[in-house]
Design an enzyme around this catalytic site. Sequence first.
Site, PDB file in Angstrom:
ATOM      1  N   LYS A   1       2.652   0.936  16.460  1.00 47.51           N
ATOM      2  CA  LYS A   1       3.809   0.742  15.328  1.00 47.51           C
ATOM      3  C   LYS A   1       4.350   2.215  14.125  1.00 47.51           C
ATOM      4  O   LYS A   1       5.126   2.742  14.587  1.00 47.51           O
ATOM      5  CB  LYS A   1       3.664  -0.443  14.458  1.00 47.51           C
ATOM      6  CG  LYS A   1       4.933  -0.991  14.024  1.00 47.51           C
ATOM      7  CD  LYS A   1       4.991  -1.882  12.654  1.00 47.51           C
ATOM      8  CE  LYS A   1       6.288  -2.812  12.162  1.00 47.51           C
ATOM      9  NZ  LYS A   1       6.019  -3.087  11.139  1.00 47.51           N
ATOM     10  N   GLN A   2       3.411   2.571  13.588  1.00 45.15           N
ATOM     11  CA  GLN A   2       3.324   3.532  12.717  1.00 45.15           C
ATOM     12  C   GLN A   2       2.071   4.089  12.701  1.00 45.15           C
ATOM     13  O   GLN A   2       0.738   3.733  12.605  1.00 45.15           O
ATOM     14  CB  GLN A   2       3.015   2.541  11.426  1.00 45.15           C
ATOM     15  CG  GLN A   2       2.418   1.936  10.522  1.00 45.15           C
ATOM     16  CD  GLN A   2       2.633   1.083  10.213  1.00 45.15           C
ATOM     17  OE1 GLN A   2       3.129  -0.588  11.114  1.00 45.15           O
ATOM     18  NE2 GLN A   2       3.401   0.939   9.287  1.00 45.15           N
TER      19      GLN A   2
ATOM     20  N   GLU B   1       0.546  -1.705  12.219  1.00 45.73           N
ATOM     21  CA  GLU B   1       0.543  -3.265  12.218  1.00 45.73           C
ATOM     22  C   GLU B   1       0.598  -3.592  13.695  1.00 45.73           C
ATOM     23  O   GLU B   1       1.234  -4.555  14.228  1.00 45.73           O
ATOM     24  CB  GLU B   1       1.991  -3.551  11.481  1.00 45.73           C
ATOM     25  CG  GLU B   1       1.677  -3.149  10.155  1.00 45.73           C
ATOM     26  CD  GLU B   1       2.940  -3.451   8.720  1.00 45.73           C
ATOM     27  OE1 GLU B   1       4.050  -3.912   9.785  1.00 45.73           O
ATOM     28  OE2 GLU B   1       2.898  -4.021   7.667  1.00 45.73           O
TER      29      GLU B   1
ATOM     30  N   TRP C   1       0.867  -0.825   0.516  1.00 48.22           N
ATOM     31  CA  TRP C   1      -0.291  -0.146   0.092  1.00 48.22           C
ATOM     32  C   TRP C   1       1.510   0.854   0.272  1.00 48.22           C
ATOM     33  O   TRP C   1       0.405   2.231  -0.850  1.00 48.22           O
ATOM     34  CB  TRP C   1      -0.612   0.282   0.950  1.00 48.22           C
ATOM     35  CG  TRP C   1      -0.159   0.621   2.594  1.00 48.22           C
ATOM     36  CD1 TRP C   1       0.211  -0.896   3.319  1.00 48.22           C
ATOM     37  CD2 TRP C   1      -0.098   1.638   3.062  1.00 48.22           C
ATOM     38  NE1 TRP C   1       1.017  -0.167   4.383  1.00 48.22           N
ATOM     39  CE2 TRP C   1       0.482   1.012   4.934  1.00 48.22           C
ATOM     40  CE3 TRP C   1      -1.091   2.775   3.218  1.00 48.22           C
ATOM     41  CZ2 TRP C   1       1.050   2.013   5.760  1.00 48.22           C
ATOM     42  CZ3 TRP C   1      -1.105   3.239   4.680  1.00 48.22           C
ATOM     43  CH2 TRP C   1      -0.152   3.109   5.484  1.00 48.22           C
ATOM     44  N   ASP C   2       2.452   1.119   0.411  1.00 42.87           N
ATOM     45  CA  ASP C   2       3.154   2.346   0.488  1.00 42.87           C
ATOM     46  C   ASP C   2       3.238   2.446  -1.062  1.00 42.87           C
ATOM     47  O   ASP C   2       3.002   4.411  -1.260  1.00 42.87           O
ATOM     48  CB  ASP C   2       4.208   1.892   0.745  1.00 42.87           C
ATOM     49  CG  ASP C   2       4.852   0.889   1.371  1.00 42.87           C
ATOM     50  OD1 ASP C   2       3.704  -0.042   1.640  1.00 42.87           O
ATOM     51  OD2 ASP C   2       5.822   0.529   2.041  1.00 42.87           O
TER      52      ASP C   2
END
Lengths: 797, 797
Positions: B592-593, B488, B361-362
């Site tokens: 995580k992000q 995640e 998806w990045d």
Amino acid sequence: MITQPAFAVEAWTIRERELNLDVLAQTESIFALSNGHIGLRGNLDEGEPCGLPGTYLNSFYELRPLPYPEGGYGYPESGQTIVNVTNGKIIRLLVDGAPFDIRYGQLQRHERELDLRAGVLRRTAMWSSPTGRTIKVSSIRLVSFTQRAIAAISYEVEPLDAPVRIVVQSELVANEALPDVGKDPRASAASLLPLESEEHEVQNMRGLLIHHTQASHLRIGAAMDHLVEGPEGMTMEAESTPDIARVSFSAWLQPGERLRIIKFLAYGWSSQRSRSAIHDQLIAALTAARSTGWEGLLAEQRDFLQAFWKHAGIEMEGDAQLQQAVRFAQFHALQACRRGEQHPIPAKGLTGPGYDGHTFWDTEIFVLPVLTLIFPHAAAEALRWRHSTLPLARERARQLGLRGAAFPWRTIHGEECSGYWPAGTAAFHINADIAYAVTFYIACTDDHIFEQEVGLELLVETARLWRSLGFLDTHGQFRINGVTGPDEYSALANNNVYTNLLAQQNLRAAAEASRRHPQVACSLGVDTDEIASWNEAAEKMFIPYDQDLNVTPQDDAFTSYERWNFAGTTPDQYPLFLHVPYFDLYRKQVVKQADLVLAMHLRGDAFSPEQKARNFAYYEPLTVRDSSLSAATQAIIAAEVGQLQLAYDYFAEVAFLDLYDLAQNTRDGLHLASLVGIWTALVAGFGGLRLRGSSLAFTPKLPERITRLTFRVVFRNRCIGVEITPTEVRYVLLKGSPLAVWHEDETITLSTQEAVIRPTSQIQAGPRPDQPPGRVPLKRAARPLSDGPVELFHHNR
Amino acid sequence: MITQPAFAVEAWTIRERELNLDVLAQTESIFALSNGHIGLRGNLDEGEPCGLPGTYLNSFYELRPLPYPEGGYGYPESGQTIVNVTNGKIIRLLVDGAPFDIRYGQLQRHERELDLRAGVLRRTAMWSSPTGRTIKVSSIRLVSFTQRAIAAISYEVEPLDAPVRIVVQSELVANEALPDVGKDPRASAASLLPLESEEHEVQNMRGLLIHHTQASHLRIGAAMDHLVEGPEGMTMEAESTPDIARVSFSAWLQPGERLRIIKFLAYGWSSQRSRSAIHDQLIAALTAARSTGWEGLLAEQRDFLQAFWKHAGIEMEGDAQLQQAVRFAQFHALQACRRGEQHPIPAKGLTGPGYDGHTFWDTEIFVLPVLTLIFPHAAAEALRWRHSTLPLARERARQLGLRGAAFPWRTIHGEECSGYWPAGTAAFHINADIAYAVTFYIACTDDHIFEQEVGLELLVETARLWRSLGFLDTHGQFRINGVTGPDEYSALANNNVYTNLLAQQNLRAAAEASRRHPQVACSLGVDTDEIASWNEAAEKMFIPYDQDLNVTPQDDAFTSYERWNFAGTTPDQYPLFLHVPYFDLYRKQVVKQADLVLAMHLRGDAFSPEQKARNFAYYEPLTVRDSSLSAATQAIIAAEVGQLQLAYDYFAEVAFLDLYDLAQNTRDGLHLASLVGIWTALVAGFGGLRLRGSSLAFTPKLPERITRLTFRVVFRNRCIGVEITPTEVRYVLLKGSPLAVWHEDETITLSTQEAVIRPTSQIQAGPRPDQPPGRVPLKRAARPLSDGPVELFHHNR
């Protein structure tokens, strides 16, 4: 599935009157013999044809690497798989040079019979060879309940129409080829490293093979010895190679003459004992067996079973076919559990390789409470096995960042073997299940020595786990998030009610047991602060409730989920997990197996009768019973809320699960929790047996068809007999000092002096709840069919 | 990690002045050359020593079985892995019989230099052989931006102290041995089946190898040709075997004499074209390259880059080291994306085998919006690749029981390759991410042809997915349960706000685009009912809100979870996923992000400024940035809420991620989303660029250290230049008709006539939020260090 009325309806036997090769693997499971230490599948004597060859020793496993497409921290790197060990069942026969193989020539007659009182598997075959010689073969096989390392076979052959040259080869065969298992995740794993030979030997009629596993480094030995009766001129020879020991008998038989061989088989394994120690151990076991003799072994077996049936046999009138199924189940449960002796009790017993031979939570929740009420000693032994794995469970807890002990979801030796953590590692309820079995055992036995040596430490270490797994939230409620309850169609849920209720009981039990045994508790590092912290967590345990629906949700979010599209699900899409992805099952209202309903059985004190009825009515239309662990519990709660015919239907489904292969995987082994669940469905369902505080309680009532039900339970050194008829229940104390029990809400005192008689319970039931379309249990006729044939039992799909 | 100030601070080069074998694999990634079709890691010419050899062609992959310890329905059975193809970089050198290998003899000097304007990698080495002969080796390597199938190398050797016999072997090598990759799940998968040879050939100085993959059935060819300049008496020979083509040059060189070889390399692959077609295609590419000549290729490369820097180059004053990092990032982003041409853009570009060469998806969320504003055509090409995989995505949706299309979480060819479904299949936001990139592209380009041919169908099929994935609950709210958002460290959450907000936009965009193109919509089966159902779902989309905390929870339950025990987490336990189990991460408050924070960037319209500041302050102390996808987004929102120094610190962390190997996996390839994120951190962060409705909006402001920042964006056939100083911002329209844009809340009209100047934005910021202990980004000095050394940048652990 086994579609025909495969087995004759007889009181004490499971008799197959014709051999059907399509269901050979299933009948191999049904005709398996075991004593909890040795397990022999019901393979034909001559080895082929064969569904799944199987010879197992409890806890004898091999390691295999667990591969992951994407690895992760804490994933088990190796799995344990039960090994098909050296096959000592094999007796091959040549008739005038033609191998006796029922796929060739003509099988005139074939009958197998599992005798539940004699504890043997009998077989008779009349066969005409391709060259036209007709013979009769009769064999009797037993796995001894009394001599744990011993199995034995009587094998007899006789020509019927003409003289023939007979050769009988009795063998031990290691490293048999196994068929490919396909993709069903419930079957066993991929093939293993072969056993490595250490020794092979024949001496006279005795043969012996010793092997070891390559990765788990376990040593296994099998030995055989023979007695033979035959005509003059009979000859014998023997030979061995690393994987085969063979003793051959050759004779020229006239019609009317017989060749009869008694084969004694001994097995032993160890992770520590040397080759020579194993060797000697096998010879000693054979010596004892030969000294007992074939007739002696038969007699011991019969005596053992006579005592068993007298002590534990359930009798019911009104449904002969179900009575038979109940006895079949009790027999197999006995085989699986009686001689485990500090080894795990696998989900399939020792009847097949299903689930890799692993033990699961089923043992503690479904099997051990039954053992506790019949053979408390066997329940204690199984819990002592769990206790022996505590060091591994502590290590696992550390690895997961938790305190106390985290027992494995599936294992043979004690290490976690689950390769799918959302339904393995996350199913922490296994720990409360173990604590439940401990608490139930202690309550029913008052076994203080067990409590001090084993029970307390199990309770303490599991309580520590819960205290570190959950947390007190800002509102002061103790929450346990991200865990998986019994229902495998949900996962990683917050505050699964089953888990929270059993954890609550676990925490309280640890606190109470610590207070009862302060010194032992102190030696385990328990102090008053810790006890207080357990009590606090138990007291503040969060139990969600859905005020809108007026039902208990399975977990925080369950009742807010979309309902599964049952109408759009076709019958061939069951079991769902083979046809739809887990992600979709987890996010919708669909229940694989009783979860909240199981909580209502095990923690009935936490629900009012009205709440139980409402909850049961809510979950019934969502529960698809894709697990064999479901129907027995549904039967129990159906009975409790007064749905007696529904309970009876479920009871029949449980009872016929393996006899009719309803789950379509009986080939991989019998479903032990179901076999035991039959007992529970009768005793806890129709008998209404519960533990109320520290007392036994009964709420007996019968479904229409059953006219009489009797069972016995052992409780604190007493033996209680219960006989239920449609109108009244009769309690008798068969042994022990007087005891108060509950009959409904009345305390009655039982003594050996006289029976107490009460009317059966009357329960006002609401309308019968619905099940998902296509998942309604088959209705069991409310009255026996008059002089008709055997009632068929087709699964609902 | 790369700890020393490895690279000189220079405006237009990345210069390594000493070779450090400990970080050889990292520098191979940093010095990788690529044009989006061919990728050559910065391996030394002579092949050894080597960190990770790497030669890649976009989308050239092999299949490998994905093993599961416990299988499940819908699990992908095979994965796709980028292949290290035929290595054409290799030029081996023998000096008086001793191989030039810098591990032996003495390396007097070694310098490598990535020239960001010339688009070449230069290398100079002075080396004394074990026998005492000193030589100088100079090489220049390029991968052509203008000739897609071509790379080229200039290789020159010269003795410095005495005459020597020189042998140069120029090779093509297939099936190189690869080092073991260890256990980091971010690295690539296990070894693959070797390439199978189909053809090998040498003719004069030309060599050619053709191979195919065994499982994916792709054909790959590599060819080389040479020009050589050397002294009299120089000889040449050539040979080939199935895996090697070799052209050798031998000469006796006096000091001052040189041997110089120009090597032209051509690559081609196909799933369909025949061996002879590939063969001819390679020869043709070589012919074109030879005809352009080495100097011609250099000139084309320089011209191409000159245009690039003029068009897209970001300039900033006040921090020369960061300016260099920004140019490095822009160069690599260009290499990864410029010539993708309807192929996926992998997470590592073509710089290494990390993540198996998969695209995630990045690409759609981090890369394509940037491309849209610089090279809209390249963004369209990447989306056309997604569109080409629609049949596979539809099939996947059917398999999962859903409508529309379910795009893969990770893939090369279009099939789902994720072997861990809770963070793969369940991360359905990939579909909304694709729709986001489509919507963003269309809004910024008004490309109606793209919308009709590609965009509409992508929007419609993803909208259909959302409509079937979520449901209207009994309160009429549209809920999407059991999905995994960007973070995640959470999984299978209900109503992940990021997912729901992007799905909402997806549904609306599909409805609007269908109305704009009713005929195309009709041909896709869209009717008014369906459009209404999308609008209804969008309108009723449930967005949870925590009234107690006054923050937006990441999902329904997130803010009710226990906080991660940050105080008890040691620095060496990061990244957490390598040290603690997922089960524990998923059930606690630890991020995580950026997830909710990313939603605040992409769907800023859904939050008030006050809410953004509160949410940012809430999530900062929970966000550990164990993913490289986080810091850029944190920089953007930090800037938006006025935390300019924090934004600058994050910006520096992003900018130095690969140059200092902060994530400790630069060896496996560069982090493309981070490299592109640097642009976004500057332009969307300090420039405050957003799409507001269909207009561009800016809220420019600078951190203390930056004294000037300029960038350009392409928008609807205009080119807009923005120059920001601490006090004012200057907007100029460089090309195109007048355009209204937002400056803060004011509409300003830009024209090519004159610049519009406004004061920079002033934002009232609250206190600087905390980060988890040990995870505070390194503070970047607010002023340049006076004449001191290069500023070190150590990671915070």
